[in-house]
Design a protein around this motif. Structure first.
Motif, short mmCIF file in Angstrom:
data_model
loop_
_atom_site.label_atom_id
_atom_site.label_comp_id
_atom_site.label_asym_id
_atom_site.label_seq_id
_atom_site.Cartn_x
_atom_site.Cartn_y
_atom_site.Cartn_z
N UNK A 154 -16.53 -26.01 5.09
CA UNK A 154 -15.99 -25.08 4.12
C UNK A 154 -17.01 -24.76 3.02
N UNK A 155 -17.77 -25.75 2.58
CA UNK A 155 -18.73 -25.55 1.49
C UNK A 155 -20.09 -25.08 1.99
N UNK A 156 -20.25 -25.01 3.36
CA UNK A 156 -21.52 -24.59 3.96
C UNK A 156 -22.70 -25.38 3.40
N UNK A 157 -22.52 -26.69 3.44
CA UNK A 157 -23.55 -27.57 2.91
C UNK A 157 -23.96 -28.57 3.98
N UNK A 158 -25.01 -29.29 3.72
CA UNK A 158 -25.54 -30.22 4.71
C UNK A 158 -24.93 -31.61 4.53
N UNK A 159 -24.93 -32.37 5.66
CA UNK A 159 -24.52 -33.77 5.64
C UNK A 159 -25.60 -34.60 6.33
N UNK A 160 -25.63 -35.85 6.01
CA UNK A 160 -26.59 -36.76 6.63
C UNK A 160 -25.85 -37.66 7.61
N UNK A 161 -26.34 -37.69 8.86
CA UNK A 161 -25.72 -38.48 9.92
C UNK A 161 -26.58 -39.70 10.20
N UNK A 162 -25.94 -40.87 10.29
CA UNK A 162 -26.63 -42.11 10.68
C UNK A 162 -25.86 -42.71 11.85
N UNK A 163 -26.56 -42.91 12.97
CA UNK A 163 -25.89 -43.47 14.14
C UNK A 163 -26.91 -44.19 14.99
N UNK A 164 -26.39 -45.00 15.93
CA UNK A 164 -27.25 -45.77 16.83
C UNK A 164 -27.30 -45.07 18.18
N UNK A 165 -28.50 -44.92 18.74
CA UNK A 165 -28.61 -44.31 20.07
C UNK A 165 -28.45 -45.37 21.14
N UNK A 166 -28.67 -44.99 22.39
CA UNK A 166 -28.46 -45.91 23.52
C UNK A 166 -29.46 -47.06 23.49
#
Length: 922
Positions: free
Chosen positions: A884-896
């Protein structure tokens, strides 16, 4: 003279006569007798209408028009004695009538009744008799309606007419010292003319001039009375350094009455200075009175009964010559030079087949035009006739206008360059004259001279030289001619005697000693040498402007006359304001609708001059040129018929064409020759073979010939050791069969063969050959679409080299058309797809850029829930907020691999378990 004042002094009978002659509507009477004032009000405004004036002026007799023109030349008014000298001179033929005062009086009275020339008595003029000075003249408004040709302009009265009373008073005070001055402007003009046109008084005025002003007058007289301001100042500084040149010129202009500005440019030094023509005549002829009549003032025209020794009128022969030249170049395989032109040896051979009295330069002009307009297209080392040329022959009027407009607009053909063709010159000449302006100037002046008179060529050219100096500034600034330059006189001579003569606009009249080969086709050095030999004068002046014309030998003197065709074109040029257009509705006085010609039993063909060009071109394909004059004489021979058959014609097609074109029938000799040549055509055949087998063992060759497999391959055995293979023999397959027999053959390349003369030959299937030509067609179409020569104009010549002479036998024409259209469609689709892809990409980037700028420009709302989010419900809330705000987010995740990944993305949508986002890093 004021028109209204003159009308008030006329009786009612003369006013009624004016109304009748000018064909004005009758004066409304309103049940009362009209007065003089009524007639004056009725006529005054109508007489000032230029259209009404022109109509009434054309209804005058020739003598009456000449009388009006004489007055206009000398400022609009003359006293009765000068009119008698100029317009009623004494002649031996009828001296009684010419000297009778009643003739003059009656003629002037008739001109008053017709409303053109009026009498004005000056009783207050100084030194006038008690009866007053009788002046006859034209009203001021009439002077503006009489257009004079350039050779009737710039006489003293005409130049004084533009001066104010104050300026005239300064001149009178200087010239007439101690003599009572007049009070009116017209009387001041008369006083100046009366004094300066008197030889004795003029000599006195010249002697009274200061030394610097006499020097100016001397320099101007050397240049035929006219020079550019800056050139005169430069000369004065060179000759007399102690003189202030500008001040001396201005003083002479202001108070002498002997020097005037011909032009009125904003830059003073760019104007022309001129001594009035009548004063120049008096001084240059050792101070004799100038009493010349109107016909004597026309320095260009000769009487209508004058006839040169020989008259050369090209008419529209240039169209017929163009067809002959193009056909000759294609039939005889004229060699194409490195620069794209045609050599002089080939041009000389072609010239022998063209119309008479033409120079080599004429053939060069035809070659330049045919190559420039792509009527002759390169085909290897020679030329081929284009389909465009055959199409243009269907309308000879449009073809002629195309030649005319192309010449009028082009600069690659330049008359200053002695060979004309700058486009195909070995070294392209530079620093040439602005030839467009020169041509325009010549045509404009041709439109102002009499159409039915013979004009003296050198005098006409001389009259243009000053105008050229004004149209083309700094043309005379260089002191020396370069190798490729010619003086202005020779440039105009070339335009007049060559291109305009070739185009049929002017007819050239030759004298006893005139050499047509020299006119327009000589360098300055040649003219100077010829002039020195004739006139015994060692003066050689290389200046462009200071020597207005070269020393002229008798071989270069000529007259010219505007033809009927030229008259139509010059009128159209004036109507279109100096611009020729190939689609302009010009009424050209020639025909091209004749479709019949005559065939003689001696195999000659007599074609009329107005034969349709398309038919003449087809006739030219199987006939040779014997003689070109008014009628074209062609001949049908075995060689010419063979050339026609080689070009794709058939015997029946030739017979049908001749039967349609010759109503009187085809002679038996012609019919027999055509059938004989058709029957014998192909007695000797030149054919292609598919390769050969050579062996030193005759027995082996005999075995191969008897072999069932090889029997279909062998076309012919030659010399006992060589077998010629069929044209469709597959050399690779033949080689495999030979290997199966235990032989070890040496094989040439299958599809490409090199000859001893360095040529490359291809062996292609019909489909492959059609594909190659279709690719070239597609490439040419791409060049046309993009408007850029991608192949540097190499594809079209290659296309003509590869295209077979008889496509019907190969049956590739339809294949080429189908493939090329399919390729063009694929190309358009690919280009459209590429453009759409790029456009979509750029639009998306622009949207993102605008969204980013909009996002950065406003403050985002703070996220109130868990941040960072770890469980599924909080993560979904955070992503919805970011979308809705057309803004960025930071994603942190573990890959395989159990490695931590950190990415910054801008979410765009959330679809179940999938997130669609934009990443700058990706």
């Amino acid at each position: 003279m004021k028109l209204k004042s003159l009308l008030r002094n006329l009786p009612l009978a003369d006013l009624e006569a004016i109304q009748a002659f000018w064909q004005f509507p009758p004066l409304p009477t309103k049940d009362r007798t009209p007065t003089v004032d009524d007639w004056v009000e009725h006529l005054y405004h109508r007489l000032q209408n230029p259209a009404s004036f022109q109509g009434a002026f054309n209804r005058l007799t020739d003598f009456q028009r000449e009388l009006c023109q004489t007055l206009a030349i000398h400022g609009g008014s003359l006293d009765v004695s000068e009119i008698r000298r100029r317009s009623f001179p004494k002649t031996k033929k009828n001296s009684v009538e010419d000297t009778n005062p009643r003739v003059l009086k009656d003629e002037l009275a008739e001109m008053a009744r017709r409303g053109f020339i009026f009498e004005d008595k000056w009783t207050d003029y100084p030194e006038a008799s008690s009866r007053g000075l009788r002046i006859y003249g034209l009203p001021e408004c009439f002077l503006r309606c009489i257009e004079l040709p350039h050779f009737w302009k710039y006489y003293l009265g005409n130049l004084l007419h533009d001066y104010s009373a104050e300026q005239l008073g300064k001149i009178v005070a200087q010239v007439l010292k101690g003599i009572p001055l007049a009070t009116k402007r017209e009387q001041l003009m008369y006083q100046i003319r009366e004094t300066l046109t008197d030889p004795v008084k003029l000599r006195t005025c010249v002697d009274m001039l200061p030394g610097d002003q006499r020097e100016i007058l001397f320099l101007l007289l050397q240049r035929r009375g006219v020079c550019q301001y800056r050139e005169l100042v430069s000369l004065l500084q060179t000759r007399r350094s102690e003189i202030a040149p500008t001040d001396a010129v201005e003083n002479l202009l202001a108070s002498s009455g002997m020097l005037f500005l011909e032009t009125h440019n904003s830059v003073r030094h760019e104007n022309l200075l001129r001594i009035p023509r009548d004063l120049y005549y008096i001084i240059s002829n050792h101070f004799v009175a100038d009493n010349r009549c109107l016909r004597d003032l026309d320095a260009l025209s000769r009487t209508q009964d004058f006839q040169p020794r020989a008259i050369l009128d090209n008419g529209i022969s240039i169209l017929r010559d163009l067809v002959i030249f193009v056909s000759y170049a294609a039939r005889h395989g004229v060699r194409r030079l490195t620069g794209g032109g045609i050599g002089k040896n080939d041009l000389k051979k072609a010239l022998a087949r063209l119309s008479a009295n033409k120079t080599l330069k004429y053939a060069q002009f035809l070659a330049y035009f045919a190559i420039w307009k792509k009527f002759l297209v390169p085909a290897g080392d020679s030329f081929a006739v284009s389909a465009e040329f055959e199409h243009r022959l269907l309308d000879s009027r449009a073809l002629y206008l195309d030649i005319l407009t192309s010449w009028f607009e082009c600069s690659e053909w330049n008359e200053e360059y002695i060979d004309g063709d700058c486009l195909h010159a070995d070294v392209r000449p530079s620093n040439l004259i602005a030839i467009h302006e020169t041509r325009r100037l010549v045509l404009e002046n041709l439109g102002k001279i009499p159409f039915d008179s013979w004009i003296e060529g050198p005098r006409f050219i001389e009259s243009l030289l000053v105008q050229m100096e004004m149209r083309i500034p700094r043309r005379g600034a260089r002191e020396r001619l370069e190798k490729q330059n010619r003086i202005n006189y020779l440039v105009v001579e070339s335009v007049l005697c060559e291109t305009l003569h070739w185009l049929g606009i002017v007819a050239v009249g030759l004298h006893e000693k005139t050499d047509m080969m020299l006119l327009g086709n000589r360098s300055f050095e040649e003219s100077a040498v010829a002039g020195n030999g004739t006139n015994n004068n060692d003066r050689v002046d290389h200046h462009f402007n200071f020597n207005p014309r070269p020393l002229l030998p008798d071989a270069c003197k000529f007259h010219f006359q505007i033809t009927g065709l030229g008259r139509s074109l010059l009128v159209a040029l004036q109507e279109h304001h100096g611009i020729f257009a190939s689609d302009a509705p010009v009424a050209l006085p020639f025909r091209d609708d004749m479709i019949h010609f005559t065939i003689l039993p001696n195999l000659d063909v007599v074609a009329p001059p107005d034969l349709n060009l398309a038919r003449f071109h087809k006739l030219r394909r199987f006939a040779i040129i014997r003689h070109i004059d008014v009628m074209s004489i062609l001949g049908i021979t075995r060689d010419s018929l063979r050339s026609g058959l080689d070009a794709g014609l058939t015997g029946e097609e030739i017979l049908t064409f001749l039967q349609e074109s010759c109503p009187s029938g085809i002679p038996d000799t012609v019919r027999h020759l055509i059938r004989e040549c058709t029957a014998r055509y192909g007695e000797v055949t030149l054919a292609h073979a598919g390769g050969y087998i050579r062996t030193e063992d005759p027995t082996l060759l005999e075995n191969l010939k008897n072999n069932k497999t090889f029997a279909s391959f062998i076309k012919e055995v030659v010399g006992g050791n060589t077998a010629i293979l069929q044209h469709n023999a597959d050399l690779q397959h033949v080689a495999r069969e030979l290997q199966k027999m235990g032989l070890l053959p040496v094989r040439d390349s299958e599809n490409v063969h090199a000859t001893s003369d360095g040529r490359i030959q291809f062996s292609l299937k019909r489909e492959d050959f059609g594909l190659l030509l279709a690719l070239l067609e597609t490439l040419l179409s791409l060049e046309k679409t993009l408007g850029a020569p991608i192949t540097e104009d190499m594809a079209l010549p290659l296309m003509h080299v590869l295209r077979p002479a008889q496509q019907a036998h190969l049956n590739v024409g339809n294949l080429i058309s189908v493939l090329s259209k399919r390729f063009e469609k694929n190309l358009e689709a690919a280009l459209e797809k590429k453009v759409n892809t790029a456009a979509g990409k750029y639009r998306k980037q622009m949207r993102d850029l605008m969204a980013q700028r909009s996002t950065n420009s406003r403050r985002h709302s703070a996220y109130a829930d868990a941040n960072p989010a770890t469980d599924e419900q909080d993560i979904r809330k955070l992503l919805h907020f970011a979308i809705e705000q057309e803004t960025e987010v930071e994603l942190r995740y573990m890959n395989s691999s159990q490695e931590e990944i950190v990415e910054r993305v801008r979410p765009e949508s959330l679809n179940g378990e999938k997130i669609h986002a934009f990443s700058e890093e990706a």
